[in-house]
Write a protein that holds these residues in place. Structure first.
Motif, PDB file in Angstrom:
ATOM      1  N   CYS A  21       0.820  -1.422   0.170  1.00 35.69           N
ATOM      2  CA  CYS A  21       0.351   0.351   0.136  1.00 35.69           C
ATOM      3  C   CYS A  21       0.815   1.123  -0.282  1.00 35.69           C
ATOM      4  N   LYS A  22       1.789   0.835  -0.659  1.00 35.50           N
ATOM      5  CA  LYS A  22       2.825   2.061  -0.331  1.00 35.50           C
ATOM      6  C   LYS A  22       2.106   3.388  -1.390  1.00 35.50           C
ATOM      7  N   THR A  23       1.412   3.057  -2.533  1.00 33.18           N
ATOM      8  CA  THR A  23       1.710   4.295  -2.984  1.00 33.18           C
ATOM      9  C   THR A  23      -0.376   5.268  -3.003  1.00 33.18           C
ATOM     10  N   ILE A  24      -0.770   4.365  -2.417  1.00 34.23           N
ATOM     11  CA  ILE A  24      -1.846   4.376  -1.690  1.00 34.23           C
ATOM     12  C   ILE A  24      -1.438   6.161  -0.651  1.00 34.23           C
ATOM     13  N   ARG A  25      -0.614   5.352   0.298  1.00 36.97           N
ATOM     14  CA  ARG A  25       0.079   6.114   1.321  1.00 36.97           C
ATOM     15  C   ARG A  25       0.996   7.558   0.937  1.00 36.97           C
ATOM     16  N   ALA A  26       1.713   7.276  -0.239  1.00 37.93           N
ATOM     17  CA  ALA A  26       2.542   8.882  -0.904  1.00 37.93           C
ATOM     18  C   ALA A  26       0.790   9.611  -1.592  1.00 37.93           C
ATOM     19  N   LEU A  27      -0.334   8.909  -2.254  1.00 36.08           N
ATOM     20  CA  LEU A  27      -1.412   9.550  -2.548  1.00 36.08           C
ATOM     21  C   LEU A  27      -1.344  10.834  -1.581  1.00 36.08           C
ATOM     22  N   VAL A  28      -2.372   9.836  -0.685  1.00 29.85           N
ATOM     23  CA  VAL A  28      -2.980  10.244   0.216  1.00 29.85           C
ATOM     24  C   VAL A  28      -2.279  11.518   0.842  1.00 29.85           C
ATOM     25  N   GLN A  40      -6.625  -7.704   1.312  1.00 32.83           N
ATOM     26  CA  GLN A  40      -6.172  -6.642   0.450  1.00 32.83           C
ATOM     27  C   GLN A  40      -6.786  -4.765   0.718  1.00 32.83           C
ATOM     28  N   LEU A  41      -7.684  -5.559   1.456  1.00 30.47           N
ATOM     29  CA  LEU A  41      -9.124  -3.977   1.204  1.00 30.47           C
ATOM     30  C   LEU A  41      -8.830  -3.819   2.438  1.00 30.47           C
ATOM     31  N   ASP A  42      -8.983  -4.313   3.234  1.00 30.69           N
ATOM     32  CA  ASP A  42      -8.531  -4.076   4.456  1.00 30.69           C
ATOM     33  C   ASP A  42      -7.391  -3.285   4.967  1.00 30.69           C
ATOM     34  N   GLN A  43      -6.303  -3.926   4.297  1.00 30.80           N
ATOM     35  CA  GLN A  43      -5.067  -3.054   4.858  1.00 30.80           C
ATOM     36  C   GLN A  43      -5.245  -1.772   3.401  1.00 30.80           C
ATOM     37  N   ALA A  44      -5.223  -1.570   2.560  1.00 34.34           N
ATOM     38  CA  ALA A  44      -5.506  -0.198   1.649  1.00 34.34           C
ATOM     39  C   ALA A  44      -6.098   0.314   2.506  1.00 34.34           C
ATOM     40  N   ILE A  45      -7.692   0.243   3.108  1.00 33.80           N
ATOM     41  CA  ILE A  45      -8.065   1.476   3.896  1.00 33.80           C
ATOM     42  C   ILE A  45      -8.005   2.109   5.420  1.00 33.80           C
ATOM     43  N   ASP A  46      -7.233   0.559   5.626  1.00 36.65           N
ATOM     44  CA  ASP A  46      -6.493   1.198   6.943  1.00 36.65           C
ATOM     45  C   ASP A  46      -5.163   2.288   6.466  1.00 36.65           C
ATOM     46  N   ALA A  47      -4.499   2.333   5.021  1.00 35.46           N
ATOM     47  CA  ALA A  47      -3.392   2.888   5.012  1.00 35.46           C
ATOM     48  C   ALA A  47      -4.454   4.503   3.608  1.00 35.46           C
ATOM     49  N   GLY A  48      -5.619   4.585   3.758  1.00 37.28           N
ATOM     50  CA  GLY A  48      -5.763   5.424   3.296  1.00 37.28           C
ATOM     51  C   GLY A  48      -6.708   5.608   2.521  1.00 37.28           C
ATOM     52  N   LEU A  49      -7.383   4.280   1.828  1.00 37.81           N
ATOM     53  CA  LEU A  49      -8.081   4.240   0.805  1.00 37.81           C
ATOM     54  C   LEU A  49      -9.278   4.711   1.321  1.00 37.81           C
ATOM     55  N   SER A  50     -10.886   5.772   0.724  1.00 39.76           N
ATOM     56  CA  SER A  50     -11.452   5.973   1.238  1.00 39.76           C
ATOM     57  C   SER A  50     -12.703   5.646   0.174  1.00 39.76           C
ATOM     58  N   MET A  51     -12.516   5.192  -0.975  1.00 37.39           N
ATOM     59  CA  MET A  51     -13.768   4.941  -1.911  1.00 37.39           C
ATOM     60  C   MET A  51     -13.453   3.813  -2.593  1.00 37.39           C
ATOM     61  N   PHE A  52     -14.587   3.144  -3.609  1.00 41.93           N
ATOM     62  CA  PHE A  52     -14.711   2.063  -4.398  1.00 41.93           C
ATOM     63  C   PHE A  52     -15.204   3.061  -5.623  1.00 41.93           C
ATOM     64  N   THR A  53     -14.158   3.039  -6.982  1.00 36.70           N
ATOM     65  CA  THR A  53     -14.788   3.386  -7.992  1.00 36.70           C
ATOM     66  C   THR A  53     -16.034   2.106  -8.780  1.00 36.70           C
ATOM     67  N   HIS A  54     -17.384   2.974  -9.440  1.00 35.58           N
ATOM     68  CA  HIS A  54     -18.640   2.073  -9.312  1.00 35.58           C
ATOM     69  C   HIS A  54     -18.665   0.822  -9.746  1.00 35.58           C
ATOM     70  N   LEU A  55     -19.288   0.176  -8.358  1.00 39.18           N
ATOM     71  CA  LEU A  55     -19.129  -0.976  -7.728  1.00 39.18           C
ATOM     72  C   LEU A  55     -19.936  -1.597  -8.751  1.00 39.18           C
ATOM     73  N   GLY A  56     -20.009  -3.003  -8.301  1.00 46.42           N
ATOM     74  CA  GLY A  56     -20.867  -3.674  -9.943  1.00 46.42           C
ATOM     75  C   GLY A  56     -20.506  -3.490 -11.293  1.00 46.42           C
ATOM     76  N   ASN A  57     -19.417  -3.062 -11.112  1.00 47.22           N
ATOM     77  CA  ASN A  57     -18.674  -2.551 -12.873  1.00 47.22           C
ATOM     78  C   ASN A  57     -17.383  -2.817 -13.037  1.00 47.22           C
ATOM     79  N   GLY A  58     -16.322  -2.829 -13.908  1.00 44.17           N
ATOM     80  CA  GLY A  58     -15.513  -3.440 -13.986  1.00 44.17           C
ATOM     81  C   GLY A  58     -14.947  -4.228 -12.985  1.00 44.17           C
ATOM     82  N   CYS A  59     -15.729  -5.413 -13.389  1.00 43.84           N
ATOM     83  CA  CYS A  59     -15.619  -6.315 -13.428  1.00 43.84           C
ATOM     84  C   CYS A  59     -16.632  -7.916 -14.126  1.00 43.84           C
TER      85      CYS A  59
END
Length: 307
Positions: free
Chosen positions: A134-141, A158-177
């Protein structure tokens, strides 16, 4: 509060103008901004999708110049959304993004793109599972940039770790999968299980997510944490026919679905956010207050936009 006060966090183009075109001119961008504003969008994030790093940086620099030089642009544009290139290259998850240009996230490359935005980077969508530690997430935040997961398939850990690192949103859930997912342990269920810690975005056109499924998602995520975006491309504000996104030919059919040239997947949407607002009211039966929360208040809170 009226429908004309809306904030759209994902606009790839509008009214025949593709923000991802290398030929984009300041006058074209200004006209698209004026059309968005006149159609009911008070503020928005022009969104740049995955491409070669050099190309994406050049497009970001161009948008930054437009924002700084024109007062009519500045009053409508709330910042730049970089959707990629640090997403999943896997089929289905990569969506309409060119898989050959997808890159593993690194701090240096992410900050290079942020620097190209010249202080106007507001949101970056990336795949947490392709950001080591999650180095990039932390640097961006740390730079004051909001980070959203999208076009990705992180495990729940991995999602939990990213949130702990500062991730705050999810882009268009239900799509991009992918169209087919494991019954229970899949990206949609994982994100919904974390929805009290994330802003969760949806496209409310009835095409990307059927309205009955969108209702279920909103019930699960909760209206206090949900955001509706348009994911508009140049076709929005136009009509049936051929349109473009970053060099890709897009066909808009009679149902205003935005299909790739081979009709294998959707490419953005022909939706405007005011149309999405109307869908929330008329197709899902939300109150005016609830629809405004999803299209104005929550987006503003998610990106720190003053009301």
């Amino acid at each position: 509060m009226t429908c004309g006060d809306l904030i759209d966090l994902q606009v790839n183009g509008y009214a025949g103008v593709d923000f991802n075109s290398d030929d984009l001119t300041e006058e074209q961008f200004l006209e698209a901004c004026r059309r968005l504003h006149s159609d009911g969008v008070k503020r928005f994030l022009p969104t740049l999708i995955t491409d070669r790093l050099e190309t994406l940086a050049a497009r970001a620099q161009k948008l930054a110049r437009f924002i700084e030089r024109n007062r009519d642009v500045t009053r409508v544009v709330a910042g730049i959304h970089l959707e990629g290139p640090f997403i999943s290259p896997q089929p289905g998850y990569v969506g309409a993004h060119p898989a050959g240009a997808v890159r593993t996230a690194t701090v240096d490359e992410a900050l290079r793109l942020v620097d190209a935005c010249d202080g106007h980077a507001k949101l970056v969508t990336l795949a947490p599972e392709h950001d080591d530690g999650c180095k990039t997430i932390r640097a961006l935040v740390d730079r004051g940039v909001r980070v959203s997961a999208g076009h990705c398939n992180p495990t729940l850990d991995q999602l939990d770790q990213a949130i702990d690192a500062g991730l705050s949103m999810f882009t268009h859930l239900g799509n991009g999968c992918p169209l087919s997912l494991p019954r229970h342990d899949n990206i949609i269920q994982r994100v919904l299980s974390c929805s009290q810690r994330l802003w969760v975005c949806f496209i409310a056109d009835g095409v990307h997510v059927p309205f009955f499924a969108l209702q279920n998602y909103l019930d699960a995520a909760g209206l206090d944490r949900a955001i509706v975006v348009s994911d508009a491309i140049s076709a929005a504000g136009g009509g049936v026919g051929e349109h473009w996104l970053a060099g890709q030919r897009v066909h808009v059919d009679a149902d205003y679905a935005t299909w790739s040239e081979d009709r294998s997947h959707l490419v953005g949407s022909a939706l405007s956010l005011p149309q999405a607002y109307t869908n929330l009211r008329n197709r899902l039966g939300l109150s005016d207050e609830e629809a405004i929360r999803l299209t104005r208040l929550n987006p503003a809170a998610a990106i720190g936009e003053g009301l």
